[in-house]
Design a protein around this motif. Structure first.
Motif, short mmCIF file in Angstrom:
data_model
loop_
_atom_site.label_atom_id
_atom_site.label_comp_id
_atom_site.label_asym_id
_atom_site.label_seq_id
_atom_site.Cartn_x
_atom_site.Cartn_y
_atom_site.Cartn_z
N GLU A 195 -1.01 -3.14 13.33
CA GLU A 195 0.10 -2.18 13.31
C GLU A 195 1.40 -2.83 12.87
N ASN A 216 -2.82 -0.43 9.63
CA ASN A 216 -1.89 0.63 10.07
C ASN A 216 -0.45 0.12 10.12
N ARG A 218 3.34 -0.35 9.47
CA ARG A 218 4.39 0.62 9.14
C ARG A 218 5.58 0.00 8.43
N ASN A 238 -1.67 1.22 3.71
CA ASN A 238 -1.07 1.09 5.02
C ASN A 238 -0.17 2.30 5.28
N ALA A 239 0.76 2.16 6.21
CA ALA A 239 1.66 3.27 6.55
C ALA A 239 3.12 2.89 6.30
N GLN A 241 6.76 2.74 4.93
CA GLN A 241 7.73 3.71 4.40
C GLN A 241 8.91 3.03 3.72
N ASN A 270 0.77 3.90 0.03
CA ASN A 270 1.65 3.85 1.19
C ASN A 270 2.62 5.03 1.09
#
Length: 298
Positions: A195, A216, A218, A238-239, A241, A270
């Motif tokens: 994460e 995962n 971020r 992945n996540a 931003q 992403n």
């Protein structure tokens, strides 16, 4: 004279085979009346033995008497366990146990003090014995495609380790012991459950290839930008931003890369916040200039 010598050799081999219990069919076919040492291959650098795809469900007893073997390949069989006798092969430099059904490794693996390369990928491991850290010469270690979620703290002793593959496991975070492995130039943690990436990643000052795709994650830590040796950074799927404004410091990343084999920055798939998707499409120079300008105006 030569014929008589040949017959004597054949007789000794047959006597050897009759002494022990009946051999499994695959082992009988493998030896075919020969001494086990005849299976060894003597190359320019290593004495090697390859038993790939032999259908083995257990290791043959004769194996542990071949003390001179330096490269041993037991991959792609159906081995469920490796016995403590492994420790007898203390000259091993390369050991390949990939593609079996191993649930654990014997603690005697720590007796292989000359081991430099170890493959235990594609097995059923849930943990790694702390004794592996006694293999201080280890340079390459692949534990990919297992069920591992943590590593023993003693791994900090593997100071010679350069390449570590932990992909396709169950890590939720990067084990702390990894940040002590200052010689690492390759680290693969793709397809886990990460994460985040700890700020401590900056201690891997020789890292050239860092792969954390399909997790995962971020966001990327600012400290990642200070690893000036990075040539390939893969954070696909992945996540993420936003990107750290200091990413432009990674000058050895030559381009936005799309082919998995290419060096550069892999950042596809992403949910990047706008205007980053459009900026990324312009290429790495455009992205770096954007991040540099953004930092100067903040």
């Amino acid at each position: 004279m030569g014929t008589e010598h040949s017959k004597n050799e054949e007789h000794r081999s047959m006597v050897f085979l009759r002494k022990g219990p009946k051999l499994p069919a695959w082992e009988d076919a493998l030896l075919a009346g020969r001494e086990p040492k005849s299976l060894l291959k003597r190359g320019l650098r290593y004495v090697s033995l390859s038993l790939i795809m032999k259908g083995m469900t257990s290791t043959p007893d004769f194996l542990w008497g071949l003390h001179e073997v330096q490269k041993l390949n037991l991959s792609r069989n159906q081995l469920v366990v490796i016995p403590p006798s492994l420790g007898k092969l203390d000259r091993l430099v390369v050991l390949n146990l990939g593609g079996n059904c191993l649930k654990c490794l014997p603690k005697e693996i720590g007796l292989l003090r000359n081991l430099k390369v170890l493959f235990v990928n594609m097995n059923c491991l849930k943990e790694v014995p702390a004794e592996l850290s006694l293999c201080r010469k280890l340079e390459v270690l692949s534990l990919s495609h297992n069920c591992i979620s943590q590593l023993p703290l003693s791994f900090t002793d593997l100071t010679s380790l350069r390449k570590l593959n932990l992909s396709n496991n169950r890590f939720v975070q990067i084990p702390l012991c990894i940040f002590a492995l200052r010689s690492l130039d390759f680290l693969h943690l793709g397809s886990n459950k990460l994460e985040n990436i700890a700020e401590s990643i900056q201690y891997l000052v020789n890292l050239q290839i860092f792969i954390v795709e399909n997790n995962n994650i971020r966001s990327l830590p600012r400290s990642l930008c200070y690893i000036s040796t990075l040539e390939l950074l893969n954070v696909d799927y992945n996540a993420i931003q936003t990107l750290p404004e200091d990413l432009y410091l990674l000058r050895r990343l030559r381009r936005i890369a799309w082919n998995p084999m290419d060096k550069g920055l892999h950042i596809a798939h992403n949910p990047l916040s706008r205007p980053l998707p459009e900026v990324v499409e312009g290429g790495l120079d455009v992205l770096f200039n954007y991040l540099r300008d953004k930092k100067e105006h903040n």
